[in-house]
Design a protein around this motif. Structure first.
Motif, PDB file in Angstrom:
ATOM      1  N   ASP A  81      -3.433  -0.896  -5.167  1.00 45.14           N
ATOM      2  CA  ASP A  81      -2.648  -1.221  -3.819  1.00 45.14           C
ATOM      3  C   ASP A  81      -1.931   0.044  -3.326  1.00 45.14           C
ATOM      4  O   ASP A  81      -1.809   1.028  -4.167  1.00 45.14           O
ATOM      5  CB  ASP A  81      -1.515  -2.370  -4.111  1.00 45.14           C
TER       6      ASP A  81
ATOM      7  N   ARG B 231       1.324   0.273  -0.437  1.00 43.00           N
ATOM      8  CA  ARG B 231       1.982  -0.515   0.363  1.00 43.00           C
ATOM      9  C   ARG B 231       3.275   0.196   0.893  1.00 43.00           C
ATOM     10  O   ARG B 231       3.719   1.049   0.398  1.00 43.00           O
ATOM     11  CB  ARG B 231       2.891  -1.609  -0.518  1.00 43.00           C
TER      12      ARG B 231
ATOM     13  N   GLU C 150      -5.560   0.576   2.902  1.00 43.11           N
ATOM     14  CA  GLU C 150      -6.472  -0.027   2.066  1.00 43.11           C
ATOM     15  C   GLU C 150      -7.608   0.918   1.678  1.00 43.11           C
ATOM     16  O   GLU C 150      -8.009   1.239   0.556  1.00 43.11           O
ATOM     17  CB  GLU C 150      -7.045  -1.515   2.681  1.00 43.11           C
TER      18      GLU C 150
ATOM     19  N   ARG D  55      -9.756  -8.032   1.257  1.00 41.89           N
ATOM     20  CA  ARG D  55      -8.245  -8.011   0.636  1.00 41.89           C
ATOM     21  C   ARG D  55      -7.066  -8.229   1.581  1.00 41.89           C
ATOM     22  O   ARG D  55      -6.140  -8.783   1.443  1.00 41.89           O
ATOM     23  CB  ARG D  55      -8.029  -6.361   0.262  1.00 41.89           C
TER      24      ARG D  55
END
Ligand code: NZQ
Ligand code: ZN
Length: 384
Positions: free
Chosen positions: A157, A159, A270, A357
């Protein structure tokens, strides 16, 4: 214009030979943990300047923060800060080091909450260690904002998070530190700066002429100075202009009272998490797709962008919009930054994988929250 509440407490020290000012900027008697990346600061003399300025402070070091900083690295740094009884952190490097230090500061100040939980919900933060930044790569604006982007491997991931408690106390911006940047990183920084400005500007028109013209002046500056930096890498005056443009692009000023569209960043994150593509490159791939998909919703601003940023004068508005998108692609490519998935070595299946996703996360993107998984797939297929 929307209502807003703007507060930016970061002190900026700008210019050549300013790193020595650390001796007075770091609070007296601090126990400092100096954090840095993979070693560029040893080659360009920045490390020596920092250590000279910190003579007399109790200093420990934490190196090895990677580009797209990893959660696990930040967790190790929190232990190092604790072991040193650090009460001040200093980030020396690019946006990745600054972002990592924000999480190290937050996690050190909020013991008992796992660091990733702070990334997912920064309201869990109760305090943060104070920190400063010595910036060596103009791009992210992290030196004058309270945002940070952290990656993790398992599960994969990347973020973005932020909290007012992680505004840097100060940032030193010495453009001479950027002279050692490889061309690829200079180009990445130019694209990232461009994108921060565009994502706060190229949205809906809500009668904000101050913000519009600030954004346009920054874009025109980057358009002029970016190619000069690539062609004359030793030109310090050009580096200085780029550095200030990058900071101004994401320190909050141009974003007040306007509606933002961070879809290119979210989709780009992503791509970086999955394929390791540089942050700037991920944006150069996604953005033309977003502009093409959102021609109708962004029409007024896209026309402004065509005329005010690119100086286009065609009478036909559709031609203007087409040309503005084309100029953007040509600009990125002229810096050596690829604008397609293939150009970045990313397989075309990425379109499906990223769309899935986004669906799993339940995110709707764009200023009108009208970019969902279907549109993300469309954007990436168009950029394959
Ligand atoms: O690690 P070292 O050895 O220092 O080398 C770095 C790294 O390999 C090198 N570098 C930095 N300054 C240098 C230098 N090499 C030679 N001379 C110098 N003066 O450049 C490489 C990339 O560094 P990095 O810090 O990763 O680049 P950047 O500043 O572009 O930061 C990218 C990260 O910032 C996040 C991105 O997602 C990405 O993780 N962002 C943070 C934002 C924020 N906090 O507001 C907003 C941005 O949109 C962005 O998402
Ligand atoms: Zn960015």
């Amino acid at each position: 214009m929307e209502n807003f509440d703007f507060f930016n407490p970061t002190r900026i020290i700008f210019g050549k030979d300013t790193i020595g000012k650390l001796s007075v900027l770091v609070p007296a008697k601090s126990r400092v943990l100096v954090c840095y990346g993979g070693g560029s600061i040893f080659k360009n003399g920045v490390y020596d300047q920092v250590m000279l300025a910190l003579k007399g402070f109790a200093v420990a070091e934490f190196g090895g923060i990677e580009a797209n900083p990893q959660l696990g690295t930040c967790e190790k740094a929190v232990l190092a800060a604790h072991a040193h009884r650090a009460d001040f952190l200093l980030a020396v490097g690019g946006g990745s080091v600054a972002d990592a230090v924000k999480l190290i500061a937050a996690s050190s100040g909020t013991p008992g909450v796992p660091a990733w939980d702070l990334v997912l919900d920064s309201t869990k933060m109760t305090a943060a260690l104070p920190f400063g930044v010595v910036l060596t790569l103009p791009a992210t604006g992290s030196e004058m904002n309270n945002g940070s982007v952290i990656s993790r491997i398992d599960p994969i991931d990347k973020r973005a998070w932020g909290n007012p408690l992680v505004h840097p106390l100060f940032s030193i911006l010495d453009p001479a530190t950027t002279l050692s940047l490889p061309p690829r990183q200079v180009a990445n920084g130019i694209v990232d700066t461009w994108m921060h400005i565009c994502e706060q500007y190229l949205t809906t028109d809500n009668n904000s002429p101050v913000q519009n013209r600030f954004a346009e002046s920054l874009l025109r500056t980057v358009r002029e100075e970016g190619p000069l930096a690539m062609a004359n890498p030793e030109n310090l005056a050009v580096r200085a202009n780029l550095m200030w443009a990058a900071t101004m692009g994401l320190n909050g000023i141009i974003g007040v009272g306007v509606v933002a569209d961070w879809s290119s960043h979210v989709i780009g994150h992503e791509l970086t998490a999955l394929y390791g593509v540089d942050h700037g490159r991920s944006l150069a791939v996604v953005f033309p797709g977003v502009l093409t998909l959102c021609r109708v919703s962004k029409r007024a601003k896209l026309l402004r962008y065509a005329r005010e940023v690119w100086g286009l004068t065609d009478a036909d508005e559709n031609v203007l919009m087409d040309k503005a998108i084309e100029q953007t692609i040509l600009f990125f490519e002229s810096l050596g930054v690829p604008t397609t998935l293939r150009g970045c070595g990313i397989p075309s299946e990425a379109a499906d994988i990223v769309a899935d996703r986004i669906a799993e996360k339940g995110w709707m993107l764009g200023e009108g929250k009208d970019i969902g998984p279907k549109e993300v797939r469309q954007i990436l297929i168009a950029r394959s």
